[in-house]
Design an enzyme around this catalytic site. Structure first.
Site, PDB file in Angstrom:
ATOM      1  N   GLY A 121       0.832  -1.196   0.000  1.00  0.00           N
ATOM      2  CA  GLY A 121       0.000   0.000   0.000  1.00  0.00           C
ATOM      3  C   GLY A 121       0.866   1.245   0.000  1.00  0.00           C
ATOM      4  N   CYS A 122       0.346   2.311   0.551  1.00  0.00           N
ATOM      5  CA  CYS A 122       1.070   3.582   0.594  1.00  0.00           C
ATOM      6  C   CYS A 122       2.398   3.397   1.315  1.00  0.00           C
ATOM      7  CB  CYS A 122       0.216   4.619   1.321  1.00  0.00           C
ATOM      8  SG  CYS A 122       1.080   6.160   1.649  1.00  0.00           S
ATOM      9  N   PHE A 123       3.478   3.853   0.690  1.00  0.00           N
ATOM     10  CA  PHE A 123       4.785   3.641   1.319  1.00  0.00           C
ATOM     11  C   PHE A 123       4.954   4.398   2.618  1.00  0.00           C
ATOM     12  CE2 PHE A 123       6.469   6.028  -2.696  1.00  0.00           C
ATOM     13  CZ  PHE A 123       5.948   7.260  -2.286  1.00  0.00           C
ATOM     14  N   TRP A 124       4.213   5.474   2.841  1.00  0.00           N
ATOM     15  CA  TRP A 124       4.304   6.192   4.120  1.00  0.00           C
ATOM     16  C   TRP A 124       3.926   5.266   5.268  1.00  0.00           C
ATOM     17  CZ3 TRP A 124       0.820  10.952   2.674  1.00  0.00           C
ATOM     18  CH2 TRP A 124       1.449  11.724   1.694  1.00  0.00           C
ATOM     19  N   CYS A 125       2.933   4.405   5.035  1.00  0.00           N
ATOM     20  CA  CYS A 125       2.438   3.522   6.094  1.00  0.00           C
ATOM     21  C   CYS A 125       3.469   2.481   6.506  1.00  0.00           C
ATOM     22  CB  CYS A 125       1.171   2.803   5.630  1.00  0.00           C
ATOM     23  SG  CYS A 125      -0.229   3.883   5.295  1.00  0.00           S
TER      24      CYS A 125
END
Length: 181
Positions: free
Chosen positions: A11-15
């Site tokens: 998913g979102c790499f920030w997560c």
């Protein structure tokens, strides 16, 4: 033993970056793009869903402190490997769940981790194992995004913070803070 690398898309790499930044034995976490056809893609190009890239992280880790298998177990704990081309409201192939092994041993361990994850759910795990292709670091403003912007960003507070809290509760003994206490 020299540093090893793991490349994961969840998913979102920030997560996922925020979670692995906290793991004992992890030396570096870099957000980037992998698995696509366009050289040097931009964030905007990847978000279009037309490059084939996944938002991913590349983890540099000390295998004497944490194993690749343990990293994969954490990966499956903090993202949903049963969601095809999405994580929550983030939808598109760029948010797919994928493992990009760096060698045959990692490939075998990825298959074992998927099997372990499958034992924990009735839904099919859709995480793919993909060839390790060209890695493209994301733009500087994406690196360590949650650490810098998390408390000021609604998405981070709604999506990243709960994942991080879940991880910290379940893996308290694996936290860098626990190792230094």
């Amino acid at each position: 033993m020299p540093e090893q690398f793991a490349t994961l898309a969840g998913g979102c790499f920030w997560c996922v970056e925020a979670v692995f930044d906290d793991v004992t034995g992890v030396n570096t976490v870099e957000s980037g793009y992998i698995g696509g056809t366009v050289p040097n893609p931009t964030y905007e190009q990847v978000c279009s869903g037309r490059t084939g890239h996944a938002e991913a992280i590349r983890i540099g880790f000390d295998p004497e402190v944490i194993s690749y298998g343990d990293l994969l177990d954490i990966f499956f704990h903090v993202h949903d490997g049963t969601q095809l081309n999405r994580q929550g409201n983030d939808v598109g192939t760029q948010y797919r769940s994928a493992i990009f092994p760096h060698d045959l041993e990692q490939d075998e361990e990825a298959r074992a981790a998927i099997a372990r994850a499958q034992e924990e759910t009735d839904k099919p795990i859709v995480t793919t194992i993909e060839a390790l292709g060209e890695w493209y670091p994301a733009e500087d403003y994406h690196q360590e995004y949650f650490a810098r912007e998390g408390s000021k960003n609604g998405y981070c507070m709604a999506v990243v913070a709960p994942k991080l809290q879940k991880f910290r509760k379940s893996y308290a003994a694996r936290l860098k803070a626990a190792a230094t206490a």
